[in-house]
Design an enzyme around this catalytic site. Structure first.
Site, PDB file in Angstrom:
ATOM      1  N   GLY A 101     -34.512   1.923 -30.130  1.00  0.00           N
ATOM      2  CA  GLY A 101     -33.459   1.128 -29.506  1.00  0.00           C
ATOM      3  C   GLY A 101     -33.935  -0.285 -29.215  1.00  0.00           C
ATOM      4  CE  LYS A 153     -24.675  10.324 -36.333  1.00  0.00           C
ATOM      5  NZ  LYS A 153     -24.517   9.344 -35.247  1.00  0.00           N
ATOM      6  N   GLY A 154     -21.965   7.759 -42.234  1.00  0.00           N
ATOM      7  CA  GLY A 154     -22.030   7.366 -43.638  1.00  0.00           C
ATOM      8  C   GLY A 154     -21.258   6.083 -43.889  1.00  0.00           C
ATOM      9  CG  ASP A 167     -24.695   4.624 -38.007  1.00  0.00           C
ATOM     10  OD1 ASP A 167     -25.554   5.520 -38.154  1.00  0.00           O
ATOM     11  OD2 ASP A 167     -23.632   4.796 -37.382  1.00  0.00           O
ATOM     12  CG  ASN A 214     -32.897   9.323 -31.956  1.00  0.00           C
ATOM     13  OD1 ASN A 214     -33.471  10.423 -31.928  1.00  0.00           O
ATOM     14  ND2 ASN A 214     -31.598   9.195 -31.740  1.00  0.00           N
ATOM     15  CB  SER A 241     -20.578  -3.924 -33.280  1.00  0.00           C
ATOM     16  OG  SER A 241     -21.289  -2.867 -33.902  1.00  0.00           O
TER      17      SER A 241
HETATM   18  O1  RIB Z   1     -23.640   6.567 -35.360  1.00  0.00           O
HETATM   19  C1  RIB Z   1     -22.388   6.310 -34.780  1.00  0.00           C
HETATM   20  C2  RIB Z   1     -21.351   7.183 -35.408  1.00  0.00           C
HETATM   21  O2  RIB Z   1     -21.624   8.527 -35.099  1.00  0.00           O
HETATM   22  C3  RIB Z   1     -19.948   6.949 -34.910  1.00  0.00           C
HETATM   23  O3  RIB Z   1     -19.270   5.952 -35.634  1.00  0.00           O
HETATM   24  C4  RIB Z   1     -19.315   8.324 -34.987  1.00  0.00           C
HETATM   25  O4  RIB Z   1     -18.320   8.422 -35.967  1.00  0.00           O
HETATM   26  C5  RIB Z   1     -20.460   9.286 -35.276  1.00  0.00           C
HETATM   27  O5  RIB Z   1     -20.464   9.681 -36.584  1.00  0.00           O
END
Ligand code: RIB
Length: 312
Positions: free
Chosen positions: A224, A44-45, A259, A188, A298
């Site tokens: 979403g 996520k980071g 993210d 969320n 993506s």
């Molecule tokens: O938010 C998606 C991410 O969550 C993925 O890339 C995975 O690594 C988890 O951290």
């Protein structure tokens, strides 16, 4: 407030995403066959840092990878997007974080994270990265790294007048002091319900209003494909949460869409947008990110963004 050398600095996780497509997920004790395994850069980071950079942010990442092939893959991916990696530490003897991901036919995902080196990120890393954190307009956090690192970095950012964005993912208890610094807290519906506890309202506007009254300076509840709800406790007369629509998009893989949303939000806040306007832009980035497989693979450039939904 000093000079801001970075728009967005992310203090967070770096994972190799091991992804298998499935028709359906196995029940306990059951085996199902899936697609070929794909390995993508994720976490996520790292995702947020890449998404922000791809949209034009001067972005930095404070995090840890292991001394292994996954760590090298992730470092290369982050560098290719121009993320400042001066404070991405390689941890000898620790594996790089890994996310085991299944993607279903509707593009929905289930994720298990093995934190590896991410779990070694601590206040000492934050102290070493103090100048970068203090030099950011917006500092963004998620909860795939230990809370003491998040708290230490939030203190540095707040002391330097930076704006703090926390995505409560995966959901975990956070101290009131940290919650009170969030501007916004991004959740969320599941994460919102987790924070609100038993008796939480089901309506997203009510969730956002209740959360905004419970500590954070502002709140974004992401929905979403249905957009988001923004409750900005600091804007004049802004008690009523605002609904933000998302452009329509055919979902291939939703991994990382949240993210991309949060990164775009951080970038626009760094550029001075009001929160609802930043969220409208973020919804376009989130919609773009579901159209292709993988997380970072993506994420859109500004040219890839779908237009805002009609009427907004
Ligand atoms: O938010 C998606 C991410 O969550 C993925 O890339 C995975 O690594 C988890 O951290």
């Amino acid at each position: 407030m000093g000079t801001r050398d970075w728009d967005v600095v992310v203090v967070g996780s770096v994972n190799a995403d091991l992804v298998v497509g499935v028709d359906r997920r196995p029940a306990p004790g059951e085996t199902v066959l899936g697609s070929d395994l794909a390995t993508h850069p994720g976490g996520k980071g790292a995702n947020q840092a890449v998404a922000a950079a791809r949209l034009g942010a001067r972005a930095g990442l404070v995090g840890r990878v292991g001394d292994d092939g996954h760590g090298e893959l992730l470092r290369r991916a982050l560098a290719a997007d121009g993320v400042d990696l001066a404070h991405l530490v390689t941890t000898p003897g620790a594996p790089t974080g890994v996310a085991l991901i299944t993607v279903g036919p509707d593009g929905d995902n289930s994720i298990i994270v093995s934190p590896g080196a991410n779990a070694r990120l601590g206040p000492d890393d934050v102290a070493a990265a103090r100048a970068m954190i203090a030099g950011a307009s917006v500092v963004s956090f998620q909860l795939e790294v230990p809370l003491p690192a998040v708290e230490a970095a939030a203190r540095v950012a707040a002391g330097a007048g930076g704006r703090i964005v926390l995505n409560l993912s995966p959901p975990a208890p956070v101290p009131d002091e940290l919650l009170a610094r969030c501007d916004p807290l991004v959740v969320n519906e599941h994460e919102a319900a987790y924070l609100l506890g038993e008796g939480a309202p089901r309506d997203p506007r009510a969730m956002a209003a209740e959360l905004a009254g419970s500590g954070p300076r502002s709140v974004v509840v992401t929905l979403g494909a249905d957009g988001a709800v923004v409750a900005d406790g600091t804007a004049p007369g802004a008690a009523a949460p605002i609904r933000i629509a998302s452009p329509e998009a055919e979902a291939v893989d939703t991994t990382g869409a949240g993210d991309a949303f949060t990164a775009a939000l951080c970038l626009r806040l760094a550029r001075g947008d009001a929160l609802p306007d930043a969220a409208r832009y973020a919804a376009r980035a989130g919609a773009a990110a579901v159209r292709r497989a993988g997380a970072q693979s993506s994420f859109p450039t500004p040219d890839d963004l779908p237009p805002p939904p009609a009427g907004l």
